[in-house]
Each structure stands twice: as C-alpha cells, then as structure tokens.
Design an enzyme around this catalytic site. Structure first.
Site, mmCIF file in Angstrom:
data_model
loop_
_atom_site.group_PDB
_atom_site.id
_atom_site.type_symbol
_atom_site.label_atom_id
_atom_site.label_comp_id
_atom_site.label_asym_id
_atom_site.label_seq_id
_atom_site.Cartn_x
_atom_site.Cartn_y
_atom_site.Cartn_z
ATOM 1 N N ASN A 99 81.803 30.980 124.056
ATOM 2 C CA ASN A 99 81.820 32.469 124.722
ATOM 3 C C ASN A 99 81.644 32.402 126.083
ATOM 4 O O ASN A 99 80.602 32.175 126.798
ATOM 5 C CB ASN A 99 80.496 33.004 123.843
ATOM 6 C CG ASN A 99 80.448 34.570 124.423
ATOM 7 O OD1 ASN A 99 81.183 35.059 125.027
ATOM 8 N ND2 ASN A 99 79.223 35.209 124.128
ATOM 9 N N TRP A 100 82.843 32.966 126.555
ATOM 10 C CA TRP A 100 82.771 32.728 128.227
ATOM 11 C C TRP A 100 82.122 33.934 128.789
ATOM 12 O O TRP A 100 82.256 34.332 130.007
ATOM 13 C CB TRP A 100 84.225 32.721 128.595
ATOM 14 C CG TRP A 100 84.903 31.311 128.380
ATOM 15 C CD1 TRP A 100 84.345 30.305 127.947
ATOM 16 C CD2 TRP A 100 86.103 30.837 128.730
ATOM 17 N NE1 TRP A 100 84.819 29.059 127.753
ATOM 18 C CE2 TRP A 100 86.262 29.521 128.483
ATOM 19 C CE3 TRP A 100 87.238 31.479 128.896
ATOM 20 C CZ2 TRP A 100 87.533 28.747 128.374
ATOM 21 C CZ3 TRP A 100 88.579 30.820 129.286
ATOM 22 C CH2 TRP A 100 88.430 29.415 128.776
ATOM 23 N N LYS A 101 81.624 35.001 127.923
ATOM 24 C CA LYS A 101 81.202 36.266 128.616
ATOM 25 C C LYS A 101 82.192 36.896 129.711
ATOM 26 O O LYS A 101 83.481 36.828 129.491
ATOM 27 C CB LYS A 101 79.949 35.953 129.023
ATOM 28 C CG LYS A 101 78.968 35.049 127.813
ATOM 29 C CD LYS A 101 77.578 35.125 128.164
ATOM 30 C CE LYS A 101 77.036 34.441 126.902
ATOM 31 N NZ LYS A 101 75.360 34.329 127.191
ATOM 32 N N HIS A 161 76.463 40.484 119.702
ATOM 33 C CA HIS A 161 75.814 39.638 120.537
ATOM 34 C C HIS A 161 74.501 40.479 121.264
ATOM 35 O O HIS A 161 74.734 41.539 121.486
ATOM 36 C CB HIS A 161 76.774 39.391 121.620
ATOM 37 C CG HIS A 161 76.209 38.137 122.437
ATOM 38 N ND1 HIS A 161 75.496 38.308 123.544
ATOM 39 C CD2 HIS A 161 76.572 36.462 122.268
ATOM 40 C CE1 HIS A 161 75.329 37.191 124.253
ATOM 41 N NE2 HIS A 161 75.687 36.039 123.187
ATOM 42 N N GLU A 182 73.994 40.511 124.213
ATOM 43 C CA GLU A 182 74.184 41.320 125.600
ATOM 44 C C GLU A 182 74.522 42.670 125.259
ATOM 45 O O GLU A 182 74.442 43.489 125.861
ATOM 46 C CB GLU A 182 74.901 40.422 126.262
ATOM 47 C CG GLU A 182 74.113 39.282 127.013
ATOM 48 C CD GLU A 182 75.050 38.088 127.207
ATOM 49 O OE1 GLU A 182 76.140 37.926 127.091
ATOM 50 O OE2 GLU A 182 74.300 37.008 127.381
ATOM 51 N N GLU A 239 71.389 33.417 117.519
ATOM 52 C CA GLU A 239 71.095 33.278 118.855
ATOM 53 C C GLU A 239 69.641 33.749 119.084
ATOM 54 O O GLU A 239 69.700 35.164 119.528
ATOM 55 C CB GLU A 239 72.043 33.736 119.716
ATOM 56 C CG GLU A 239 73.502 33.359 119.449
ATOM 57 C CD GLU A 239 74.526 33.273 120.614
ATOM 58 O OE1 GLU A 239 74.777 32.426 120.994
ATOM 59 O OE2 GLU A 239 74.577 34.610 120.905
ATOM 60 N N GLY A 288 71.167 31.763 127.814
ATOM 61 C CA GLY A 288 71.123 31.529 129.399
ATOM 62 C C GLY A 288 69.680 31.060 130.187
ATOM 63 O O GLY A 288 69.578 31.307 131.254
ATOM 64 N N SER A 295 71.461 28.226 124.941
ATOM 65 C CA SER A 295 71.235 27.020 125.834
ATOM 66 C C SER A 295 71.452 25.782 125.117
ATOM 67 O O SER A 295 70.810 24.660 125.328
ATOM 68 C CB SER A 295 69.750 26.760 126.235
ATOM 69 O OG SER A 295 69.365 28.265 127.025
ATOM 70 N N GLY A 312 77.601 29.231 125.558
ATOM 71 C CA GLY A 312 77.821 30.129 126.849
ATOM 72 C C GLY A 312 78.376 29.232 127.923
ATOM 73 O O GLY A 312 79.227 28.680 128.117
ATOM 74 N N GLY A 313 77.184 28.955 128.728
ATOM 75 C CA GLY A 313 77.186 28.264 129.941
ATOM 76 C C GLY A 313 78.123 26.953 129.960
ATOM 77 O O GLY A 313 78.720 26.537 130.633
HETATM 78 P P1 13P Z 1 74.032 30.206 126.700
HETATM 79 O O1 13P Z 1 74.744 28.867 125.841
HETATM 80 O O2 13P Z 1 74.439 30.055 128.418
HETATM 81 O O3 13P Z 1 72.735 30.130 126.663
HETATM 82 O O4 13P Z 1 74.589 31.583 125.893
HETATM 83 C C1 13P Z 1 74.585 31.571 124.705
HETATM 84 C C2 13P Z 1 75.209 32.584 124.132
HETATM 85 O O5 13P Z 1 74.940 34.071 124.511
HETATM 86 C C3 13P Z 1 76.502 32.544 123.485
HETATM 87 O O6 13P Z 1 77.063 33.623 122.983
#
Ligand code: 13P
Length: 255
Positions: A8-10, A94, A96, A166, A172, A212, A233-234
């Site tokens: 998930n590159w956001k 999600h 967010e 999640e 994050g 994470s 994510g990251g």
């Molecule tokens: P991180 O892996 O950066 O914690 O993000 C997780 C995420 O929200 C994936 O959708």
C-alpha cells in the site's frame, strides 16, 4: 494457502517512480514462490504500473473506489475506470480513510458492495485504536467492523475476500503487534467471517497482518497459520527491500 503480500503505497510515488520501481522489482520476481504479490499505487500511477507489469504475475490493486457506478461525483473514481488498467483488488476501510477522511462503517459497506458488484476483490481493513486496545475492546471492535461490512451479503456474491488486520497504533509507528496478537486477531476474523458468510467464503478467506511490517519481522507473522500475508506500507516503497520481505515471507510460510 498461498500468502498474499500487498504494497500500500498511500500517497507516494509518481508515475515515473512507479515505472522504475516495477522494473526493479521484476528483476527479482523469480524468487517469489508461494506468494501472491500485489501493488497498490496511487491512481495516477496505475497506467504506468500496468505497462511496466505486463507479462508479470505481480497484480495491481487500488487504494479506494467510489460506491457509485458513474455520475456527477466530482473527484471520485469508479471501479470500471480502474479495471481498464487491469486492477483486480481494492483496499477498503483503511484506518487512514476511516480516521482522516471520516469514512464510517456505512460508507465502507457501500464501497464493499460496489467492489463485489464490479468484480474487484476487496481487501477489507479492520483494526482497533490504542485507546480501544487499552480498554480491552479489540475483539468487540473487530467484530463490529466485520459485521457492519459483511452481515447479510450473499456468500455467492462474495466468493474470495481478503481481510487486513491493521491495529491503528501499529501503522507507521515502527511498533508492530506481536505475532501472537496478530494471530489471535486473524483467528477471530476467520471465525467471524465463516460464521457470517459460511464455509465456502470462510475457507477461501485470507487474513493479512498490517502495521510496521518489514523484511526482518514478516517471518514471525506468516509462520503462524491464521496469518495469510501482510499489507505493507513504508517497507514496500523500495524495490530491493520489498523483494527481500516477499522472499522472507515465502520462506517462513511452512503452511
Ligand atoms: P506501515 O507498514 O507503514 O506501518 O503501514 C501499514 C499500512 O497502513 C498498510 O496499509
């Protein structure tokens, strides 16, 4: 069951950066055994990703959709616009979207129904906040989110489904859940989905852990049977380390 590792590159990467990433990741694709790999770039990079992934087994997902088919909805993106680029999956619910953009269970339900209707495979995100966790409400929050999204759906229309557990406090922050806590939540998700939608959907269900995740800790999650992959994510933003994460997942999955 094949693992599903999704990136998930956001709100990261332009089209040009996406094309470069895909070219680099494809160099390592031969090492991705036992793992289904999915990239979810921003909308504006989907065309570049689709072109760069032609002939690859790496799949494409979207990060959001409209619940409407088409019409006067300024700024929205309909599923059929995404399918044009070979998008097969969509991330819904999600944290967010829930917490920053105010999507509630009703909105998420409408989007889920739209995704199913259009043949997109939903990755439904669920998870508790830090305060809910401290108040020992994790199980009740996850159950509420699952029931709101899935209760009353026709199992035949659902078919395959992915749930991403999640925990909001792990996203994050560098502070992942423990593998045991992730497995407990994943077990609960398997049980609740089977109860709501029956054996057929239940046995095809895959539950990811997200929050994470990195190449160093992925093995601890996917070596536990209820956890069938990760939403990353990251640690999905750099091709070589994301490839290492995928390889580590495949090696750790002894089930
Ligand atoms: P991180 O892996 O950066 O914690 O993000 C997780 C995420 O929200 C994936 O959708």
């Amino acid at each position: 069951m094949e693992l599903i590792i999704a990136a998930n590159w956001k709100m990261h990467k332009t089209a040009a950066e996406t094309a470069e990433f895909c070219a680099q990741l494809r160099l390592q694709e031969g090492r991705f055994s036992k793992v289904e790999v999915l990239l979810c770039p921003p909308f504006t990079a989907l065309a570049a990703a689709a072109a760069a992934l032609e002939g690859s087994t790496i799949k494409l997902g979207a990060q959001n959709i409209s619940w409407e088919e088409k019409g006067a909805y300024t700024g929205e993106i309909a599923p059929r616009m995404l399918k044009e680029f070979g998008v097969s999956h969509v991330i819904l619910g999600h944290s967010e979207r829930r917490h920053i953009f105010g999507e509630d269970d009703t909105v998420i339900r409408k989007k889920l129904e739209r995704a199913l209707h259009e043949g997109l495979l939903p990755i439904l995100c669920i998870g508790e906040t830090e305060a809910q966790r401290s108040a020992k409400k994790t199980a009740s929050v996850l159950e509420r989110q699952l029931h709101a999204a899935l209760e009353g759906l026709d199992p035949e229309s659902v078919g395959k489904l992915v749930i991403a557990y999640e925990p909001v406090w792990a996203i994050g922050t560098g502070q992942a859940a423990s593998p045991d806590d992730a497995a407990a939540a994943a077990s609960l998700a398997h049980a609740v989905v089977e109860k709501i939608l029956g054996d057929k959907v239940g046995s095809a269900l895959r539950v990811q852990y997200g929050g994470s995740v990195n190449a160093g800790n992925i093995g601890g999650f996917v070596s536990l049977p209820p956890v069938n992959g990760a939403l990353v994510g990251g640690a999905s933003l750099e091709p070589d380390s994301f490839a290492e994460l995928i390889v580590a997942a495949g090696e750790a999955a002894g089930h």
